[in-house]
Design a protein around this motif. Structure first.
Motif, PDB file in Angstrom:
ATOM      1  N   MET A   1       0.855  -1.217   0.000  1.00 45.72           N
ATOM      2  CA  MET A   1       0.000   0.000   0.000  1.00 45.72           C
ATOM      3  C   MET A   1       0.877   1.248   0.000  1.00 45.72           C
ATOM      4  O   MET A   1       1.666   1.455   0.911  1.00 45.72           O
ATOM      5  N   PHE A   2       0.735   2.066  -1.019  1.00 45.16           N
ATOM      6  CA  PHE A   2       1.570   3.255  -1.171  1.00 45.16           C
ATOM      7  C   PHE A   2       0.759   4.517  -0.889  1.00 45.16           C
ATOM      8  O   PHE A   2      -0.347   4.678  -1.413  1.00 45.16           O
ATOM      9  N   ASP A   3       1.288   5.366  -0.058  1.00 42.06           N
ATOM     10  CA  ASP A   3       0.584   6.605   0.267  1.00 42.06           C
ATOM     11  C   ASP A   3       1.274   7.791  -0.395  1.00 42.06           C
ATOM     12  O   ASP A   3       2.254   8.325   0.115  1.00 42.06           O
ATOM     13  N   PRO A   4       0.734   8.212  -1.529  1.00 43.69           N
ATOM     14  CA  PRO A   4       1.367   9.295  -2.285  1.00 43.69           C
ATOM     15  C   PRO A   4       1.222  10.645  -1.586  1.00 43.69           C
ATOM     16  O   PRO A   4       1.846  11.631  -1.992  1.00 43.69           O
ATOM     17  N   LEU A   5       0.433  10.674  -0.524  1.00 43.91           N
ATOM     18  CA  LEU A   5       0.203  11.940   0.178  1.00 43.91           C
ATOM     19  C   LEU A   5       1.274  12.207   1.225  1.00 43.91           C
ATOM     20  O   LEU A   5       1.455  13.348   1.660  1.00 43.91           O
ATOM     21  N   ALA A   6       1.977  11.132   1.602  1.00 40.71           N
ATOM     22  CA  ALA A   6       2.905  11.225   2.730  1.00 40.71           C
ATOM     23  C   ALA A   6       4.117  12.100   2.447  1.00 40.71           C
ATOM     24  O   ALA A   6       4.896  12.380   3.355  1.00 40.71           O
ATOM     25  N   SER A   7       4.286  12.529   1.212  1.00 40.66           N
ATOM     26  CA  SER A   7       5.430  13.396   0.913  1.00 40.66           C
ATOM     27  C   SER A   7       4.976  14.799   0.507  1.00 40.66           C
ATOM     28  O   SER A   7       5.757  15.578  -0.016  1.00 40.66           O
ATOM     29  N   LEU A   8       3.703  15.108   0.768  1.00 36.86           N
ATOM     30  CA  LEU A   8       3.196  16.444   0.454  1.00 36.86           C
ATOM     31  C   LEU A   8       3.121  17.302   1.723  1.00 36.86           C
ATOM     32  O   LEU A   8       2.343  17.000   2.633  1.00 36.86           O
ATOM     33  N   PRO A   9       3.924  18.354   1.793  1.00 43.02           N
ATOM     34  CA  PRO A   9       3.908  19.213   2.976  1.00 43.02           C
ATOM     35  C   PRO A   9       2.504  19.676   3.361  1.00 43.02           C
ATOM     36  O   PRO A   9       2.163  19.687   4.549  1.00 43.02           O
ATOM     37  N   GLY A  10       1.697  20.052   2.383  1.00 43.11           N
ATOM     38  CA  GLY A  10       0.344  20.530   2.696  1.00 43.11           C
ATOM     39  C   GLY A  10      -0.492  19.466   3.384  1.00 43.11           C
ATOM     40  O   GLY A  10      -1.227  19.743   4.331  1.00 43.11           O
ATOM     41  N   TYR A  11      -0.365  18.233   2.902  1.00 39.39           N
ATOM     42  CA  TYR A  11      -1.110  17.131   3.517  1.00 39.39           C
ATOM     43  C   TYR A  11      -0.576  16.818   4.918  1.00 39.39           C
ATOM     44  O   TYR A  11      -1.346  16.653   5.865  1.00 39.39           O
ATOM     45  N   LEU A  12       0.734  16.774   5.041  1.00 41.53           N
ATOM     46  CA  LEU A  12       1.346  16.508   6.349  1.00 41.53           C
ATOM     47  C   LEU A  12       0.951  17.582   7.357  1.00 41.53           C
ATOM     48  O   LEU A  12       0.707  17.303   8.536  1.00 41.53           O
ATOM     49  N   LEU A  13       0.881  18.813   6.876  1.00 36.46           N
ATOM     50  CA  LEU A  13       0.470  19.937   7.705  1.00 36.46           C
ATOM     51  C   LEU A  13      -0.928  19.691   8.268  1.00 36.46           C
ATOM     52  O   LEU A  13      -1.185  19.882   9.464  1.00 36.46           O
TER      53      LEU A  13
END
Lengths: 137, 137
Positions: A1-13
């Motif tokens: 399972m790959f989470d493409p959101l985990a490297s987006l600063p906005g999402y992490l924020l």
DNA sequence: TATTGTTATACTCTATAACTATA
DNA sequence: TATAGTTATAGAGTATAACAATA
């Protein structure tokens, strides 16, 4: 399972903010308030006599939404309003409010310490400058 | 006027997150979706066939709240559901969904670039590690 | 027994519009 | 005219409880 959101600063924020907020509210629930109440108490404690609209502007809360916020904290005996002129009113902490503010500070300090402890030590000096940068308005 | 909140990472996190989210949603409104829809499309695009509950767990969205989210994106023709077994259903992007995902990625890239540009260059490598640290669950 | 999807519902947060009184 | 406080209300987001069907 790959989470493409985990490297987006906005999402992490967003995820970091939401997790931190939930945890802080659990802690503040012990004294019957939430993070918005806490921010108003801290702001009023640091700036006694500021008016309701100013407080709202600083906290990013609209005038209309300040009404129930101030009212419930007044009803709790933590805040009082004082007429400044015919249309504005100054906010002050009551003496109970001053006492509660001490506890709020303790809880907030503990919370912030827990947050910062999760960041690798050599990066900690960058936390505040980075978050201030990301907070664009 | 002194803002005692401006040096609290937890508070900065919340304000930064809320401002970033509002801005992202303004951009996504051009294609008629919001940030939650976008996150589901990105996750499904990267993991075709994952089921609805898995998607919810990764995105931090409860099962019950996945129902209207998946439904409206299916109704828009972006997602489709496929029975996996008697109780679970796999999620896939439709071909329209694949097309929209390209646009979503463009918008997200632009948004993330704008965010990161506000951080002093020498601190940029720390943004993701710091936010991952702060995101405790 | 635990899990998936679902429905219904309640609660909080936030946004908007309109009104009054005042500066 | 612009501002402060207020009211009422609508919408979005999130949380909880319960249920049927299935693993």
């Amino acid at each position: 399972m790959f989470d493409p959101l985990a490297s987006l600063p906005g999402y992490l924020l967003r995820r970091a903010s939401s997790a931190s907020l939930a945890e802080l509210n659990r802690k503040l629930a012990e004294i019957g308030i939430n993070h918005v109440d806490a921010s108003l108490l801290m702001l009023t404690g640091a700036n006694p006599g500021l008016n309701q609209s100013e407080a709202g502007r600083i906290l990013g809360i609209q005038r209309a939404n300040m009404v129930p916020l101030v009212s419930r904290n007044e009803a709790r005996g933590l805040l009082r309003r004082q007429k400044l002129d015919g249309r504005s009113q100054a906010l002050f902490l009551s003496s109970t409010g001053e006492d509660i503010l001490q506890t709020v500070h303790k809880i907030a300090d503990r919370h912030e310490a827990m947050l910062i402890a999760r960041v690798p030590e050599e990066m900690r000096p960058y936390v505040i400058p980075i978050l201030r940068g990301l907070w664009m308005e």
